[in-house]
Design an enzyme around this catalytic site. Structure first.
Site, PDB file in Angstrom:
ATOM      1  N   LEU A 141      15.868 -25.570 -58.387  1.00 32.95           N
ATOM      2  CA  LEU A 141      16.491 -26.147 -56.790  1.00 32.95           C
ATOM      3  C   LEU A 141      16.315 -25.309 -56.170  1.00 32.95           C
ATOM      4  CD1 LEU A 141      19.512 -25.412 -59.643  1.00 32.95           C
ATOM      5  CD2 LEU A 141      18.990 -27.444 -58.529  1.00 32.95           C
ATOM      6  N   ASP A 142      16.968 -25.785 -55.415  1.00 33.59           N
ATOM      7  CA  ASP A 142      16.619 -25.117 -53.952  1.00 33.59           C
ATOM      8  C   ASP A 142      17.827 -23.611 -53.898  1.00 33.59           C
ATOM      9  OD1 ASP A 142      15.889 -27.007 -52.539  1.00 33.59           O
ATOM     10  OD2 ASP A 142      18.295 -27.399 -51.083  1.00 33.59           O
ATOM     11  N   CYS A 143      16.443 -22.504 -52.909  1.00 30.80           N
ATOM     12  CA  CYS A 143      16.599 -21.283 -53.146  1.00 30.80           C
ATOM     13  C   CYS A 143      18.504 -20.775 -53.372  1.00 30.80           C
ATOM     14  CB  CYS A 143      16.768 -20.194 -52.887  1.00 30.80           C
ATOM     15  SG  CYS A 143      16.558 -18.513 -52.345  1.00 30.80           S
TER      16      CYS A 143
END
Length: 217
Positions: free
Chosen positions: A63-65
């Site tokens: 997942l994106d940060c």
């Protein structure tokens, strides 16, 4: 180009939602990388935290940060291969919740817009005819004062797909440091995007399992 200041949250340190001999499922907080970057200060991330407790953990997807929610790890090579094949073949079903700017209409729809990188401005992505196919189904859950709570079901897994697809509809995700205008960016201290559920076929039992983490927004 955006300056990336990394301050990973310490609470919760590691929110494990499920574990067995083949897989580990966590609820990743917003602000924590899934895997480390090049810079030394990015070593603290989801996979490094899991590895501190379970030395056999293998990263399967990311997942994106700034995106929170369900992330799954394998615990052996066979499980890793099985899970990665599910993601590649679009067998794994992902559902996200987002809060976006404005009042989104119509209440349901499908976004079918190809995405590709902005070559001179990484890691930004854009809608482009030369890009890769990207499809997102959406369903409005609630209209708020000047925002919309929406369920997003990506059929593909392109970089920043949900952010750019919602931007293309004119409804940027609140708190999005990459794509939102100043008003939508200032509307939230975090990216209002949460991976609420993930459905997979268990690599050993072959049973369908759904893992859920309810969003707080």
């Amino acid at each position: 180009m955006l300056v990336f200041t990394y301050r990973p949250p310490s609470i919760p340190w590691l929110d494990i939602r499920y574990i067995d001999r083949d897989i580990i499922v966590i609820n990743k907080p917003s602000g924590l990388l899934s895997n480390p970057g090049i810079a030394p200060d990015t070593h603290d991330c989801a996979i490094s935290r899991v590895l501190q407790r379970y030395k056999d953990a293998i990263l399967v997807h990311r997942l994106d940060c700034d995106t929170s929610g369900i992330v799954i790890f394998a615990r052996n090579k066979k499980a890793e291969s099985h899970l990665k094949t599910q993601f590649q073949n679009r067998q794994a079903k992902k559902m996200y919740i987002a809060e976006v700017s404005g009042l989104l209409q119509p209440l349901t729809g499908q976004i079918d817009l190809p995405l590709g990188p902005e070559k001179d401005n990484p890691p930004f992505q854009q809608v482009t005819a030369e890009g890769k196919a990207a499809i997102t189904d959406y369903r409005v859950l609630e209209h708020r004062t000047n925002s919309t709570l929406v369920e997003l079901r990506p059929q593909t897994g392109r970089t920043h797909q949900l952010r750019v697809h919602m931007l293309a509809l004119g409804h940027a995700i609140l708190g999005d440091e990459f794509y939102a205008d100043e008003q939508a960016k200032a509307a939230s201290s975090r990216l209002k995007l949460h991976a609420q559920s993930l459905t997979i076929i268990h690599p050993f039992s072959q049973k369908q399992l759904t893992f859920t983490s309810r969003t707080q927004f």
